[in-house]
Design a protein around this motif. Structure first.
Motif, short mmCIF file in Angstrom:
data_model
loop_
_atom_site.label_atom_id
_atom_site.label_comp_id
_atom_site.label_asym_id
_atom_site.label_seq_id
_atom_site.Cartn_x
_atom_site.Cartn_y
_atom_site.Cartn_z
N VAL A 193 0.82 -1.21 0.00
CA VAL A 193 0.00 0.00 0.00
C VAL A 193 0.86 1.26 0.00
N GLY A 194 2.15 1.10 -0.30
CA GLY A 194 3.01 2.26 -0.55
C GLY A 194 3.96 2.69 0.54
N TYR B 27 4.30 4.11 7.95
CA TYR B 27 2.91 3.64 8.03
C TYR B 27 2.27 4.16 9.33
N CYS C 43 1.69 7.91 9.32
CA CYS C 43 0.57 8.25 8.45
C CYS C 43 -0.77 8.00 9.14
N HIS D 117 -6.83 5.49 2.82
CA HIS D 117 -5.61 5.75 2.07
C HIS D 117 -5.79 5.25 0.64
N HIS E 189 -4.01 4.12 -2.82
CA HIS E 189 -2.75 3.68 -3.44
C HIS E 189 -3.10 2.93 -4.72
N ASP E 190 -2.46 3.29 -5.80
CA ASP E 190 -2.73 2.67 -7.11
C ASP E 190 -4.23 2.67 -7.43
N TYR F 253 -7.82 1.90 0.68
CA TYR F 253 -7.51 0.97 1.76
C TYR F 253 -7.86 1.64 3.08
N GLU G 293 4.24 10.23 4.14
CA GLU G 293 4.20 9.81 2.75
C GLU G 293 3.73 8.39 2.66
N PRO G 294 3.11 7.96 1.58
CA PRO G 294 2.74 8.77 0.44
C PRO G 294 1.50 9.61 0.76
#
Length: 185
Positions: A69-70, A77, A80, A102, A104-105, A109, A157-158
């Motif tokens: 998940v980045g 993590y 965040c 969150h 991601h792509d 999530y 981040e991200p």
């Protein structure tokens, strides 16, 4: 040469250089009837019944999920989730689940961080038990932050995406032949 014993209570430094990743505020603590205090990550113990950094880092599938998940590091993590969680759920057994949506792509999530209250050397704080990225959190909600209180910082981040217009948030309408409206079916 003998190995030094691992201090499970030692704190893992946050990306900002502090032991504290964030806080359970007095206002939130009062609403939840729990103690307020800083949120920290301790070294902990590995294994199924473990807790803390060693528990998460020692679980290759858990770390693969966090990476997927980045996040390259557990501390990123945790920072965040602590700094961007939108609600707090029941983490079971007196624990809390901080939940952060969150993106991601292009997928949403729910990043969960399970914490529990501890007291060591006369100081109360919240310690990470585990970290679990999920497609959808099933933790029963105990507290939601008003939208204007959700603070976004650039140091985690991200960056978070806008989850409000994602297909997972859309309402599904079933045709009357499948779901029926209750009228004339």
């Amino acid at each position: 040469m003998s190995e030094q014993p691992i201090n499970a209570s030692a704190f893992i430094t946050a990306p900002n250089g502090s032991d504290d990743y964030g806080f359970i505020s007095a206002e939130v603590a009062t609403a939840l009837k729990v103690v307020s205090g800083p949120i920290r990550v301790q070294t902990g113990w590995p294994g199924t019944n473990g807790w803390g950094a060693r528990h998460v880092l020692g679980n290759s599938s858990r770390m693969a999920g966090i990476n997927a998940v980045g996040f390259q590091h557990l501390t990123a993590y945790v920072a965040c989730v602590v700094n961007h969680h939108q609600w707090i759920g029941d983490g079971k057994n007196g624990r809390l689940a901080l939940v952060c949506q969150h993106v991601h792509d292009q997928k949403i999530y729910d990043l969960e961080l399970i914490i529990h209250a501890k007291e060591e050397n006369g100081e109360s704080f919240w310690s990470m038990v585990t970290a679990i990225p999920k497609r959808v959190s099933r933790a029963p909600k105990l507290y939601s932050y008003p939208v204007e209180e959700i603070i976004r910082t650039e140091e985690s981040e991200p960056p978070l995406g806008d989850a409000s217009h994602h297909p997972r948030r859309e309402t599904l309408s079933l045709p009357k032949s499948i779901g029926g409206s209750g009228k004339g079916s």
